[in-house]
Design a protein around this motif. Structure first.
Motif, short mmCIF file in Angstrom:
data_model
loop_
_atom_site.label_atom_id
_atom_site.label_comp_id
_atom_site.label_asym_id
_atom_site.label_seq_id
_atom_site.Cartn_x
_atom_site.Cartn_y
_atom_site.Cartn_z
N ARG A 25 0.83 -1.20 0.00
CA ARG A 25 0.00 0.00 0.00
C ARG A 25 0.86 1.25 0.00
N SER A 26 2.00 1.16 0.64
CA SER A 26 2.92 2.31 0.64
C SER A 26 3.39 2.63 -0.77
N ALA A 27 3.64 1.59 -1.57
CA ALA A 27 4.07 1.80 -2.94
C ALA A 27 2.98 2.51 -3.75
N ALA A 28 1.73 2.07 -3.56
CA ALA A 28 0.62 2.72 -4.26
C ALA A 28 0.45 4.17 -3.79
N SER A 29 0.61 4.39 -2.48
CA SER A 29 0.50 5.75 -1.94
C SER A 29 1.61 6.63 -2.47
N TRP A 30 2.81 6.05 -2.57
CA TRP A 30 3.94 6.82 -3.10
C TRP A 30 3.68 7.24 -4.54
N TRP A 31 3.13 6.33 -5.34
CA TRP A 31 2.89 6.64 -6.75
C TRP A 31 1.78 7.68 -6.90
N SER A 32 0.70 7.51 -6.15
CA SER A 32 -0.43 8.43 -6.28
C SER A 32 -0.21 9.73 -5.51
N GLY A 33 0.61 9.67 -4.45
CA GLY A 33 0.88 10.85 -3.65
C GLY A 33 -0.31 11.34 -2.83
N TRP A 34 -1.31 10.47 -2.62
CA TRP A 34 -2.53 10.93 -1.96
C TRP A 34 -2.25 11.37 -0.53
N HIS A 35 -1.33 10.67 0.17
CA HIS A 35 -1.10 11.01 1.58
C HIS A 35 -0.43 12.37 1.71
N ILE A 36 0.49 12.67 0.81
CA ILE A 36 1.16 13.98 0.84
C ILE A 36 0.15 15.08 0.53
N GLU A 37 -0.59 14.90 -0.56
CA GLU A 37 -1.48 15.97 -1.00
C GLU A 37 -2.68 16.12 -0.09
N ARG A 38 -3.16 15.02 0.49
CA ARG A 38 -4.27 15.15 1.43
C ARG A 38 -3.83 15.89 2.68
N ALA A 39 -2.63 15.59 3.16
CA ALA A 39 -2.12 16.27 4.35
C ALA A 39 -1.98 17.77 4.09
N TRP A 40 -1.43 18.13 2.94
CA TRP A 40 -1.25 19.54 2.63
C TRP A 40 -2.59 20.25 2.45
N ARG A 41 -3.52 19.61 1.75
CA ARG A 41 -4.82 20.24 1.54
C ARG A 41 -5.56 20.44 2.86
N ALA A 42 -5.50 19.43 3.75
CA ALA A 42 -6.15 19.58 5.05
C ALA A 42 -5.46 20.66 5.87
N LEU A 43 -4.14 20.73 5.80
CA LEU A 43 -3.42 21.78 6.53
C LEU A 43 -3.81 23.16 6.00
N HIS A 44 -3.90 23.28 4.70
CA HIS A 44 -4.30 24.57 4.11
C HIS A 44 -5.71 24.96 4.54
N GLU A 45 -6.63 23.99 4.56
CA GLU A 45 -7.98 24.29 5.00
C GLU A 45 -7.99 24.73 6.47
N ALA A 46 -7.14 24.09 7.27
CA ALA A 46 -7.06 24.49 8.68
C ALA A 46 -6.55 25.92 8.81
N GLU A 47 -5.54 26.27 8.05
CA GLU A 47 -5.00 27.63 8.13
C GLU A 47 -6.01 28.66 7.62
N ILE A 48 -6.76 28.31 6.57
CA ILE A 48 -7.80 29.21 6.09
C ILE A 48 -8.86 29.42 7.17
N SER A 49 -9.26 28.33 7.81
CA SER A 49 -10.29 28.43 8.85
C SER A 49 -9.82 29.27 10.03
N ILE A 50 -8.55 29.16 10.38
CA ILE A 50 -8.01 29.95 11.49
C ILE A 50 -8.01 31.43 11.12
N ILE A 51 -7.67 31.72 9.86
CA ILE A 51 -7.71 33.11 9.42
C ILE A 51 -9.13 33.66 9.52
N ALA A 52 -10.09 32.86 9.02
CA ALA A 52 -11.48 33.31 9.03
C ALA A 52 -12.04 33.42 10.44
#
Length: 327
Positions: free
Chosen positions: A69-96
């Motif tokens: 599963r790690s190999a599939a995650s590495w290829w798709s990059g979902w864990h990296i991009e999901r973490a960044w998108r969630a972090l960005h949403e958190a920062e936007i919410s804190i600003i608001a």
């Protein structure tokens, strides 16, 4: 490291360190907001949204997958991009959620300007905001739209960097198979891939001696890869470090080495065929080997376009600066 759930935590990487540090600061900023204002129910909703997004970040960072599963995650990059998108949403919410949006407009404008073009209506609306001119709800909508658009561009650049990385991996596999196939063919029958030059009125000169040998192709490939590595080291000295979630330098270096090996074989074949007769005279084995190195180095001419494109993609994929702590 073992988490509270008893699973083994994934190894720490550069992108995890960056996300963890920003998530920790986001939690600090969220706590610094203090108690919710009873007269601002929308602000309370933004606080809850920030907390939920930070929980998603923690879940991704602490997730443990088996190697397949790690190999599939590495290829798709979902864990990296999901973490960044969630972090960005958190920062936007804190600003608001903060009440003093007007006081933070200069910093927000600078960050948005780095990711949105001048003709973007959301950027223009943010730049035209005047402190105290509009109610908090209006200011909040304009700020959230502009910052979210900037974050979306940053997240889209992450996907572009991942796509380029995957293309480099596929290209490396193809070049590796080609080089191995040519080397095996040359090993099975010496001289089937003619790499010996025949100077006028002189003995023939081969990469490994005076006669064709099974190791000629491998030797030329090794020398070509060596020339490519020299070019790679020189180009690496000009690179600046990047905090982007994907690192392309290693894959670019692999492409250069494999391409240098392939071009070296093709170039020595051209020399053996007499294509450069009258322009380049090769009469000794060291001279032929030197040309193999130079031909491997010459891949830098073709891969420079790849380097420039990769630099552009990595520049776009760099993390958006952290937002300032609420005042």
């Amino acid at each position: 490291m073992v988490t509270r759930e008893g699973s083994i935590r994934p190894r720490v990487t550069d992108w995890r360190l960056t996300v963890e540090s920003r998530a920790a600061r986001a939690r600090t900023d969220l706590g610094a907001l203090g108690p919710a204002d009873p007269g601002d129910p929308e602000g309370a909703q933004w606080r809850r949204a920030a907390a939920e997004s930070l929980d998603i970040v923690d879940a991704v960072l602490n997730r443990f997958d088996r190697w397949w599963r790690s190999a599939a995650s590495w290829w798709s990059g979902w864990h990296i991009e999901r973490a960044w998108r969630a972090l960005h949403e958190a920062e936007i919410s804190i600003i608001a959620a903060g009440g003093d949006l007007s006081g933070r407009l200069p910093g927000l404008r600078a960050r948005v300007a780095a990711y949105l073009p001048e003709d973007d209506l959301r950027r223009q609306a943010l730049e035209e905001l005047s402190p105290g001119e509009f109610p908090l709800a209006t200011v909040r909508v304009v700020v959230v739209d502009a910052v979210r658009a900037a974050f979306d561009n940053s997240d889209g650049a992450h996907a572009a960097a991942r796509a380029l990385r995957n293309k480099l991996v596929v290209a490396s596999i193809v070049l590796l198979l080609f080089n191995v196939a040519i080397g095996v063919v040359g090993s099975l029958r010496a001289g089937l891939v003619p790499l010996c030059v025949h100077p006028p009125s002189m003995l023939s000169t081969c990469p490994g001696g005076l006669r064709p040998s099974p190791g000629d192709v491998w030797l030329v490939q090794l020398l070509g890869a060596f020339g490519a590595i020299i070019a790679t080291v020189i180009s690496l000295l000009r690179r600046r470090p990047s905090l982007a979630p994907y690192v392309l330098i290693g894959y670019q270096a692999l492409i250069k080495a494999l391409l240098g090996a392939a071009l070296s074989v093709v170039g020595v074949l051209a020399l053996a065929a007499g294509v450069t007769e009258g322009l380049i005279g090769i009469s000794t084995q060291p001279a032929l080997q030197l040309w193999a190195v130079l031909l491997g180095y010459s891949q830098q001419i073709g891969t420079r376009l790849l380097d420039n494109y990769a630099d552009h993609v990595m520049e776009q994929a760099r993390p958006m600066p952290e937002t300032e702590a609420p005042r």
